[in-house]
Design a protein around this motif. Sequence first.
Motif, PDB file in Angstrom:
ATOM      1  N   VAL A   5      -3.114  -8.053  -1.219  1.00 18.36           N
ATOM      2  CA  VAL A   5      -3.815  -6.805  -1.517  1.00 18.36           C
ATOM      3  C   VAL A   5      -2.813  -5.755  -1.978  1.00 18.36           C
ATOM      4  CG1 VAL A   5      -5.229  -4.940  -0.575  1.00 18.36           C
ATOM      5  CG2 VAL A   5      -5.639  -7.302   0.155  1.00 18.36           C
ATOM      6  N   GLU A  64       0.820  -1.215   0.000  1.00 17.09           N
ATOM      7  CA  GLU A  64       0.000   0.000   0.000  1.00 17.09           C
ATOM      8  C   GLU A  64       0.856   1.268   0.000  1.00 17.09           C
ATOM      9  OE1 GLU A  64      -4.040   1.395   2.280  1.00 17.09           O
ATOM     10  OE2 GLU A  64      -2.420   0.583   3.535  1.00 17.09           O
ATOM     11  N   ARG A 123      -2.813  -1.826  -2.995  1.00 20.43           N
ATOM     12  CA  ARG A 123      -3.770  -0.725  -2.839  1.00 20.43           C
ATOM     13  C   ARG A 123      -3.064   0.641  -2.807  1.00 20.43           C
ATOM     14  NH1 ARG A 123      -7.229  -2.142   2.007  1.00 20.43           N
ATOM     15  NH2 ARG A 123      -5.490  -1.364   3.273  1.00 20.43           N
ATOM     16  N   ASN A 124      -3.626   1.586  -3.594  1.00 22.37           N
ATOM     17  CA  ASN A 124      -3.203   2.989  -3.550  1.00 22.37           C
ATOM     18  C   ASN A 124      -1.702   3.182  -3.767  1.00 22.37           C
ATOM     19  OD1 ASN A 124      -5.870   3.675  -3.007  1.00 22.37           O
ATOM     20  ND2 ASN A 124      -5.571   3.707  -0.785  1.00 22.37           N
ATOM     21  N   GLU A 142      -6.505 -12.747 -10.620  1.00 20.15           N
ATOM     22  CA  GLU A 142      -7.704 -12.499  -9.812  1.00 20.15           C
ATOM     23  C   GLU A 142      -7.470 -12.712  -8.317  1.00 20.15           C
ATOM     24  OE1 GLU A 142      -8.415 -16.517 -12.005  1.00 20.15           O
ATOM     25  OE2 GLU A 142      -7.460 -14.580 -12.396  1.00 20.15           O
ATOM     26  N   SER A 195      -5.857  -8.660  -5.105  1.00 19.31           N
ATOM     27  CA  SER A 195      -6.876  -7.620  -4.981  1.00 19.31           C
ATOM     28  C   SER A 195      -6.245  -6.256  -5.228  1.00 19.31           C
ATOM     29  CB  SER A 195      -7.495  -7.662  -3.580  1.00 19.31           C
ATOM     30  OG  SER A 195      -8.378  -6.575  -3.389  1.00 19.31           O
ATOM     31  N   GLN A 196      -6.757  -5.530  -6.228  1.00 22.69           N
ATOM     32  CA  GLN A 196      -6.227  -4.208  -6.551  1.00 22.69           C
ATOM     33  C   GLN A 196      -7.265  -3.135  -6.261  1.00 22.69           C
ATOM     34  OE1 GLN A 196      -3.845  -3.523 -10.052  1.00 22.69           O
ATOM     35  NE2 GLN A 196      -3.987  -5.696 -10.608  1.00 22.69           N
ATOM     36  N   GLU A 197      -6.818  -2.086  -5.566  1.00 26.41           N
ATOM     37  CA  GLU A 197      -7.727  -0.993  -5.221  1.00 26.41           C
ATOM     38  C   GLU A 197      -6.983   0.335  -5.341  1.00 26.41           C
ATOM     39  OE1 GLU A 197      -9.250  -1.581  -1.275  1.00 26.41           O
ATOM     40  OE2 GLU A 197      -9.256  -3.762  -1.496  1.00 26.41           O
ATOM     41  N   GLY A 198      -7.483   1.223  -6.192  1.00 26.66           N
ATOM     42  CA  GLY A 198      -7.014   2.606  -6.219  1.00 26.66           C
ATOM     43  C   GLY A 198      -5.572   2.821  -6.610  1.00 26.66           C
ATOM     44  N   ASN A 199      -4.982   1.914  -7.375  1.00 26.04           N
ATOM     45  CA  ASN A 199      -3.589   2.104  -7.784  1.00 26.04           C
ATOM     46  C   ASN A 199      -3.507   3.082  -8.954  1.00 26.04           C
ATOM     47  OD1 ASN A 199      -2.276   0.098  -6.007  1.00 26.04           O
ATOM     48  ND2 ASN A 199      -3.541  -1.348  -7.163  1.00 26.04           N
TER      49      ASN A 199
END
Length: 611
Positions: free
Chosen positions: A547, A526, A549-550, A570, A573-577
């Motif tokens: 994960v 992160e 993230r960002n 899959e 988990s990718q979030e907000g990169n």
Amino acid sequence: MATFALWINCSAAQQIKEIYVSPLGSDTNSGTYDKPFKTLHKATEQLGSKISKAQQKIVIWLNDGTYRIKDPIKIDSQINKNKVPIEFRSVQGSVPIISGSVAINNWTSLSEGMWEAKIPKYIGNFRELFVQGKRAVRARHPNKEYLRVKQVGADRRTNFTFYPEDFPLPKNPKEVELVLLHDWSITRIPIKNIALETHTISAVDSIGAKGLNFFNLDNWEPNPRYYLENSIEFLDVDYEWYLDTAMSKIYLKLPLNKNPNQFTIEAPVAESLVLLDGTEKEPISNISFEGISFEHCRYNIPNKIYAGIQACHFDTQGGAKEWAVVPAAVRTHWAKNIKFENCKFSSLGGSGIWLGTGSSNCTINRCTLWDISGNGIMIGEGQDRLVSGEPWWKIAPEQAALGNKVQDSNISDCGVQFYGAVGIWCGLTSETQLRNNEIYNLPYTGISIGWMWSPQATPCRDNTIAENHIHHVMQTLSDGGGIYMLGLQPGSKLVGNHIHDISVNTGRAESNGMFLDEGTKNVLVENNLIYNIAKSPIRFHRASTNVVRNNYLFSKGSTPSIAYNNTLAENISQEGNYEISTDNQDYKDLLKEAVSIHIPTPNKQLQNPRP
């Protein structure tokens, strides 16, 4: 009332015992401020039974100068049995150096720029020489870059052919060391023979760790890199040296106007500098070092063969999986609350400092490490130690190194001899924190954490690597990264790190900003900033659920920001990169903005980052 206050102050003063040491002192002195001891060994003799439980702490003050030792400073559970805190501190304004070297004198001129000295028997063999405080080069060919294997021999392990004009023929090939580069490690091994008829170099044993077929010489490259070291025929550049072990002589080449008899020339003799050894039942505790430099520590390779595996673990070639580890100049073993602050570790033949088996709540703070042959810092251990005939991590996981910290430190120029070294290596550790360190100019990985190539459960958990600045690593070898991670590490985090400038090397495998290798699972990645990476900023290989993230991930052209080798995309988990390619016309502006932000936060985000 004034009399009572005076009594209190006198009582407190009596509870703190101060011992003074100076290179100009004498061991027949009393160890006071005016009459300091000369040696640290004499100072440590005052510990143990001579120290009262009523004392609040002991302070050993080191005055300015160099403290030369041939045997390490040892503190064990018996010396520390009263559990009184012991502090080794530099006197204000002083620069005390604990050095494991001796001076080499009485040089004789052989010709213009070439000098010779006889080596006393007690010095014996050594692999390093320091001239005026700087590491001299063990005579090698070529002086820079590498030769290339012409053709690997039939067994793919012990011999290969070379080109006729590759190197000047050594008169004594058995004095020569072959250095061959694999993808992520090297082998250092003596030469058995150089056959001129067939242009073949043969080593005394297997080149590369036995039992691991991927160390076959042509596994990664058909014509791997190598060079030769320690022959008088290679002594052709100023500040190179050669050791003739058979004749106990050393040769040194200097500029024409330099005389070595006017220099400080040192060779290491001590195999350790400081050993802090407790036991599982009686761990050693509450010892600190502040403002002290540790220099010159010998490491002679067992069997003269170093078949590197990874991160200074190597095959001794003594049998099936007889692995060893390049030791450290300063080591703890079953130790609690040990602290190194504002210390320096440099010019070392092995690794720097090792918080080893059973070390817990130890701190390395604001320290500087450079010019080290092996790893800079080591924490914990690997898989091999046995307890009751079983791997320790299976039946005694509570023995894992726990809660140790490295913070605000500067680590560079490690792996000088053993290129597979890393800035900070952590094995199967728990609750380790690596924060706000700058790590750079390394031949291999910046930080390596974990030591299980599968998602099998171990004591490795809750480790945090945060806010580190890692750059210009992976400069010689391949298949690593700014941060290299592997294995199941529940609760672990890679957060807020700044990683850049990792270029492609000649090995087959790529290198990355972060390389999360086999078994990596349950890790949070992160708010990291990664750029100027020749390949993908992040790579997963046989990894599991994690994960990401960002993060700010800057990549080149069509190179993906995240690469997946034998890993299901899959599962990550990718979030907000923010993924920014050089194809984006605003790439330079976006990179400049990200660097100025340094560590991105949700409140400081780039605008319109995607192409």
